[in-house]
Design a protein around this motif. Structure first.
Motif, PDB file in Angstrom:
ATOM      1  N   ALA A   1       0.763  -1.147   0.154  1.00 25.41           N
ATOM      2  CA  ALA A   1       0.014  -0.088   0.062  1.00 25.41           C
ATOM      3  C   ALA A   1       0.809   1.022  -0.053  1.00 25.41           C
ATOM      4  O   ALA A   1       0.553   2.200  -0.745  1.00 25.41           O
ATOM      5  N   TYR A   2       1.938   1.396   0.873  1.00 23.33           N
ATOM      6  CA  TYR A   2       2.666   2.412   0.994  1.00 23.33           C
ATOM      7  C   TYR A   2       3.360   2.796  -0.676  1.00 23.33           C
ATOM      8  O   TYR A   2       3.846   4.122  -0.543  1.00 23.33           O
ATOM      9  N   LEU A   3       3.464   1.837  -1.365  1.00 28.24           N
ATOM     10  CA  LEU A   3       4.187   2.050  -2.560  1.00 28.24           C
ATOM     11  C   LEU A   3       3.029   3.049  -3.690  1.00 28.24           C
ATOM     12  O   LEU A   3       3.665   3.670  -4.490  1.00 28.24           O
ATOM     13  N   ILE A   4       1.873   2.678  -3.306  1.00 27.02           N
ATOM     14  CA  ILE A   4       1.087   3.231  -4.232  1.00 27.02           C
ATOM     15  C   ILE A   4       0.181   4.476  -3.681  1.00 27.02           C
ATOM     16  O   ILE A   4      -0.579   5.099  -4.344  1.00 27.02           O
ATOM     17  N   MET A   5       0.136   4.451  -2.328  1.00 29.90           N
ATOM     18  CA  MET A   5      -0.680   5.448  -1.710  1.00 29.90           C
ATOM     19  C   MET A   5      -0.433   6.872  -2.223  1.00 29.90           C
ATOM     20  O   MET A   5       0.764   7.250  -2.350  1.00 29.90           O
ATOM     21  N   PRO A   6      -1.607   7.631  -2.308  1.00 24.97           N
ATOM     22  CA  PRO A   6      -1.139   9.110  -2.680  1.00 24.97           C
ATOM     23  C   PRO A   6      -0.396  10.076  -1.749  1.00 24.97           C
ATOM     24  O   PRO A   6      -0.572   9.387  -0.516  1.00 24.97           O
ATOM     25  N   GLU A   7       0.638  10.665  -1.754  1.00 21.23           N
ATOM     26  CA  GLU A   7       1.337  11.459  -0.812  1.00 21.23           C
ATOM     27  C   GLU A   7       0.230  12.155   0.191  1.00 21.23           C
ATOM     28  O   GLU A   7       0.839  12.168   1.479  1.00 21.23           O
ATOM     29  N   GLU A   8      -1.007  12.903  -0.229  1.00 28.68           N
ATOM     30  CA  GLU A   8      -1.613  13.274   0.914  1.00 28.68           C
ATOM     31  C   GLU A   8      -2.241  12.491   1.694  1.00 28.68           C
ATOM     32  O   GLU A   8      -2.893  12.732   2.728  1.00 28.68           O
ATOM     33  N   VAL A   9      -2.406  11.260   1.212  1.00 34.21           N
ATOM     34  CA  VAL A   9      -2.959  10.251   2.491  1.00 34.21           C
ATOM     35  C   VAL A   9      -1.977   9.845   3.412  1.00 34.21           C
ATOM     36  O   VAL A   9      -2.071   9.399   4.537  1.00 34.21           O
TER      37      VAL A   9
END
Length: 381
Positions: A124-132
């Motif tokens: 998940a941390y590879l693809i989550m948006p920065e603002e999330v």
């Protein structure tokens, strides 16, 4: 800047394994550098990073940015927060990035079917948006001069432990200088005075008649013992009551003494010389107590002192058996073999004599001298 996947692989190879903290750290560093307009951080001399936690993410930030503690471009603030502040020294622009705690609860929205929570976090941390993932906020940072890379500031010494303090990290309490641990009472250690007392140097007298070779023997022992890693000091007994002629007439220190100063110190970056007038002879113990960072003091003269000694013997003028009655006698140095019970060495047998000194005085803590017969390993002849 290199792609995310490439940086993650590089960072995890340095760190030793791939984990969610590594991915967070890599992404945090990528965002931080971009926000302060640093395209390629590695090798860049205008970047400083303050990290607030000593976990896997910190290693990742170091891998991506090239900043490090040794280069004084990576600063550690022990706040226990998954956060870092990136500063462009050239422009003064700074950004603080904090990993959001609530991002974990949103992992199921981005991945599913993972075998465990750890794998889900990494994916998940590879693809989550920065603002999330992050809270990204501009910061105003005034970096103290003592925190700047390349600073060579003054050095002070802690009153308690006696250790040097760099980069203005000293603490002043009631006019005295302390290092931070001593000021907090964090060091379970002895004070400088206690340690110096506990490490009082060993003393070995070198005695003999006038022109018997005392100075020459000491002169040869010093490099031999220093070469074995020991710190050697010397004291010379001056028999005459006339003033010591060790200062040069006309020099500033000589002029100070001539004007009436009882104590004069001459200080250079690497040496200190002191001259002191006394009303009476200074006891040897007092002189030894003033020495610092010394393991063994070789004393020329002071025959009356009750201390271990080497006796230099010019010939067979004295019955050798009489020396065995001297409980402080460590060895004889003589051109002749006295055939006695005390170890005897020729004046040129420096190495075996140093072996004996090392074994009897420097290797153990016992102050008792036990002598061996003349034919043992310490008797070269």
């Amino acid at each position: 800047m290199r792609p995310l996947q490439e940086l993650v692989e590089y960072s995890s190879s340095l760190h030793g394994h791939l984990c969610a903290g590594q991915i967070l750290g890599v992404r945090m560093a990528m965002v931080g550098c971009r926000e302060i307009d640093i395209e390629e951080p590695r090798g860049c001399k205008k970047l400083i990073v303050y990290v607030e936690i000593d976990r896997c993410a910190t290693d990742a930030i170091q891998a991506v940015t090239g900043c490090s503690l040794g280069k004084r471009t990576l600063k550690f603030l022990d706040y226990g927060k998954m956060a870092a502040t990136f500063i462009n020294l050239q422009t003064g622009k700074a950004i603080r990035i904090v990993a959001k705690d609530e991002s974990r609860s949103q992992i199921p929205a981005y991945v599913n079917g993972c075998s465990n929570q750890h794998e889900a976090e990494k994916s998940a941390y590879l693809i989550m948006p920065e603002e999330v993932l992050f809270d990204i906020q501009p910061a105003k940072i005034q970096i103290p001069a003592e925190d700047m890379p390349g600073l060579r500031g003054e050095r002070s010494v802690c009153t308690q432990c006696g250790e040097g303090i760099n980069f203005r990290r000293e603490v002043q309490i009631n006019g005295q200088i302390f290092c931070i641990p001593c000021a907090r009472g964090s060091y379970p250690t002895q004070s400088r005075k206690q340690r110096l007392a506990a490490s009082h140097p060993k003393v070995l007298l070198v005695v003999g008649g006038k022109k018997s070779g005392k100075t020459t023997l000491i002169e040869k022992l010093i490099p031999e013992l220093c070469g074995r890693g020991y710190r050697i000091g010397t004291v010379k007994h001056h028999h005459s009551s006339s003033p010591l002629d060790v200062d040069r007439a006309g020099k500033d220190s000589w002029r100070h003494r001539k004007a009436g100063a009882r104590f004069v110190a001459l200080v250079s970056p690497t040496e200190v010389a002191t001259f002191q007038n006394t009303d009476e002879a200074t006891p040897l113990e007092e002189v030894i107590g003033s020495l610092r960072d010394v393991d063994l003091v070789l004393v020329e003269g002071f025959r009356a002192e009750s201390k271990p000694r080497i006796q230099i013997r010019g010939g067979l003028t004295q019955n050798a058996s009489s020396y065995a009655k001297d409980k402080y006698l460590l060895a004889l140095v003589s051109p002749e073999n006295p055939n006695g019970e005390v170890p005897c060495f020729r004046p040129d047998e420096i190495r075996p004599l140093a072996d004996l000194i090392e074994e009897r005085m420097l290797s153990g803590s016992s102050s008792t001298l036990t002598f061996h017969p003349i034919n043992d390993k310490h008797s070269p002849r």
